[in-house]
Design an enzyme around this catalytic site. Structure first.
Site, short mmCIF file in Angstrom:
data_model
loop_
_atom_site.label_atom_id
_atom_site.label_comp_id
_atom_site.label_asym_id
_atom_site.label_seq_id
_atom_site.Cartn_x
_atom_site.Cartn_y
_atom_site.Cartn_z
N GLY A 36 0.20 18.92 -56.98
CA GLY A 36 0.94 18.77 -55.73
C GLY A 36 0.35 17.66 -54.87
N GLY A 37 1.01 17.44 -53.75
CA GLY A 37 0.52 16.44 -52.82
C GLY A 37 1.63 15.61 -52.22
N GLY A 38 1.26 14.71 -51.34
CA GLY A 38 2.20 13.82 -50.69
C GLY A 38 1.67 12.40 -50.76
N MET A 39 1.03 11.97 -49.64
CA MET A 39 0.44 10.64 -49.62
C MET A 39 -0.76 10.55 -50.56
SD MET A 39 1.21 7.77 -48.36
CE MET A 39 2.26 8.16 -46.94
N SER A 40 -1.38 11.69 -50.83
CA SER A 40 -2.40 11.78 -51.88
C SER A 40 -1.96 12.88 -52.84
CB SER A 40 -3.79 12.08 -51.31
OG SER A 40 -3.76 13.28 -50.55
N VAL A 62 -2.88 15.55 -56.12
CA VAL A 62 -3.98 16.31 -56.70
C VAL A 62 -3.64 16.70 -58.13
CG1 VAL A 62 -5.48 18.32 -56.44
CG2 VAL A 62 -4.58 17.18 -54.40
N LYS A 86 -8.24 14.28 -56.50
CA LYS A 86 -7.29 13.89 -55.46
C LYS A 86 -7.26 12.37 -55.41
CE LYS A 86 -6.40 14.94 -50.55
NZ LYS A 86 -6.94 15.69 -49.40
N ASP A 132 -7.38 20.57 -38.42
CA ASP A 132 -6.19 21.00 -39.16
C ASP A 132 -6.42 22.37 -39.80
OD1 ASP A 132 -3.57 20.74 -40.00
OD2 ASP A 132 -4.08 19.63 -41.82
#
Length: 564
Positions: free
Chosen positions: A17-21, A23, A38, A132
């Site tokens: 999973g992930g977005g801008m990074s 994994v 990552k 966060d």
């Protein structure tokens, strides 16, 4: 990206999973261990701000050595792509645990909260603000241990690389000062922790809205509705703590996570029948209760890579059934004796320390039990080369040429037992070793509950020359309350604890040079060594190994019954 693919020495096998990074589950092809990697995406690499924050996360995460923080093994850049290599965790994040109603009863929820607060207190002690805190960034493994994850938007007190005025964080858990774009302090983490406590206790988000504007209005102007907490039977002290953590004004929140931990532990003691919720916290505090989750008896294991070196692998826990709560209450919070311990000299002139008869708390948090042991004596230090050579000269065996004050290593379990019998002693049982290491108060390490790496000869202790044994009388800062040295780090120690290897352990040892089989004798080694990081030094963890193993990081100490 077509998987599997080699990324440096890491074989990326599965996208997690992930977005801008992104994994990936991966294998370290040098050490043979499973890790999580990552990697910053191409898009992220083109944004200097994102790239800087990713590299900052790597540096921050790599400096966080704590039982309740995810362990970072490696970080850097490969072909211009920044990456972070983390321990691969089995279990689930707190979001899924809450949604699936798998956080246990109130005592178990308090155990989760205490572990989280300890991790955040440690982060703040390093002058770092996480910014966060949310259930998705908290992991609970199969043994109930909590790990704080993701330092992607953390900042130090002296560094801020986010854009001017940009409110960063997850909206549900953002503090009023974050919403307003004001300078942040550690109080923002205490606020988010309070919101998370509310959700942990009730299963409900205290702040809901269909738009960011609606969420921000509630954060700025509406107090939390405490009725759901009362409806599920949360004690007034816990409600009060949540209310203060989530106060609109930073100065009205608890001043530190140490204050939060003290109050949570007092509430837990009161629930367990230990007296007033405002009673002072014992020093050192016992390991907190953790949620009861499905167990998987995972043992750490060795990997072969050139020389016979212990590879860093995820430490597992022993699955021990719970005993009745009334026995545990007799032990939790019990203080260790104050004053010099009773000692004797053994036949070789070495010092042995008395461990008095009585109860101690055995096993990992959330799966511990009270055990009673008769009194016994244990060696103050690991058996040294000097002591071994007295035995060798008396029995006609070859003497060792290493420095006389170093622990004797490269000794099999049976060879250690032969020495012990000659010295009119024996090897410790698993329970004797654990009680001597952790004391009456159930401490996680011989010195307390915090993984203070500089106290032990372990991998990563920058105050020591790496990869070397220390003299048996060195490291006084590692001592137990009774003055026993090096039960954390230096040399792994044999204990008399017949075991059967798990399939993953057997797989490692079944090939050369050991060619081990499940049918041969296996036992445990405890305490960690100079070749392993601080996680192996936890007092209730162990390695399962063949009794015939010889290794430069394996030594031993002996015990003697009082009436022997």
């Amino acid at each position: 990206m077509q998987l599997p693919v080699l990324f440096g020495k890491y074989e990326l096998q599965k996208f997690l999973g992930g977005g801008m990074s992104q994994v990936y589950k991966a294998t370290d092809t040098v050490l043979g261990r499973t890790v999580a990697v990552k990697v910053l995406t191409d898009e992220g690499c083109r944004d200097d701000d994102i790239k800087k924050r990713f590299l900052l996360e790597a540096r921050m995460s790599g400096s966080m050595i704590h039982d309740n923080i995810i362990r970072i093994h490696d970080y850097g850049e490969i072909d211009g792509r920044p990456f972070i290599v983390m321990e691969f965790l089995v279990g689930e994040d707190l979001r899924h645990a809450i949604d699936g109603n798998r956080t246990g009863d109130l005592k178990q929820k308090l155990g989760i909260a205490i572990q989280m607060a300890r991790s955040l207190g440690f982060v703040h002690s390093k002058s770092i603000i996480h910014r966060d805190i949310k259930p998705e960034n908290v992991h609970i493994d199969e043994n109930g241990r909590v790990r704080l994850m993701d330092f992607g938007i953390a900042k130090t007190q002296n560094l801020n690389i986010t854009r001017e005025g940009f409110a960063i964080g997850t909206p549900y858990y953002m503090s009023p000062e974050q919403v307003l774009g004001k300078p942040v302090t550690g109080a923002v983490d205490i606020y988010a922790f309070g919101i998370l406590l509310y959700e942990l206790a009730t299963g409900l988000k205290p702040i809901m809205g269909e738009s960011v504007e609606s969420l921000f209005y509630q954060i700025l102007h509406q107090p939390l509705n405490m009725e759901p907490l009362q409806q599920v039977g949360v004690p007034e002290e816990f409600i009060n703590l949540i209310s203060r953590c989530a106060a609109k004004k930073p100065e009205e929140r608890p001043s530190s996570f140490e204050v939060v931990i003290s109050e949570l532990e007092a509430i837990l003691r009161k629930l367990a029948g230990g007296g007033s919720a405002r009673a002072p916290v014992p020093d050192p505090a016992p390991a907190p209760a953790a949620p009861t989750v499905p167990k998987k008896n995972l043992m750490p294991f060795f990997a072969v890579g050139g020389a016979l070196l212990l590879a860093a692998a995820t430490i597992g826990y022993v699955a021990i059934p719970e005993k009745k709560q009334d026995r545990k209450k007799d032990v939790i919070g019990k203080k260790d004796p104050v004053g010099p311990p009773e000692t004797i000299l053994d036949e070789q002139g070495g010092t042995m320390i008395l461990i008095p008869a009585g109860s101690f708390l055995s096993g990992p948090p959330g799966n511990s039990q009270a055990k009673n042991l008769p009194a016994f004596y244990i060696d103050r230090t690991e058996v040294s080369v000097e002591e071994w050579n007295k035995y060798a000269q008396a029995t006609g065996k070859p003497v060792r040429t290493e420095a006389a004050d170093l622990p004797v290593t490269n000794i099999t379990f049976d060879e250690a037992g032969e020495f012990a019998a000659w010295a009119k002693k024996r090897l410790p049982t698993a329970d004797e070793w654990e009680k001597a290491a952790r004391g009456n108060s159930g401490r996680t390490y011989p010195w307390g509950n915090e993984p203070e790496m500089e106290r032990a000869n372990v991998k990563g202790n920058t105050t020591l020359v790496p990869g070397r044994l220390q003299p048996v009388n060195a490291m006084p800062q590692s001592a137990t309350p009774n003055g026993i040295l090096n039960m954390a780090g230096n040399a792994w120690e044999w204990v008399s604890d017949d075991r059967k290897p798990l399939p993953e352990t057997l797989k490692v040892f079944s090939g050369p040079p050991w060619n081990a089989s499940a049918g041969e004798p296996w036992t445990a080694a405890r305490g960690g060594g100079f070749d392993y990081d601080i996680r192996a030094a936890v007092t209730y963890e162990f390695n399962t190994v063949p009794k015939r193993l010889k290794h430069p990081a394996f030594g031993f100490r002996c015990v003697r019954s009082v009436n022997q």
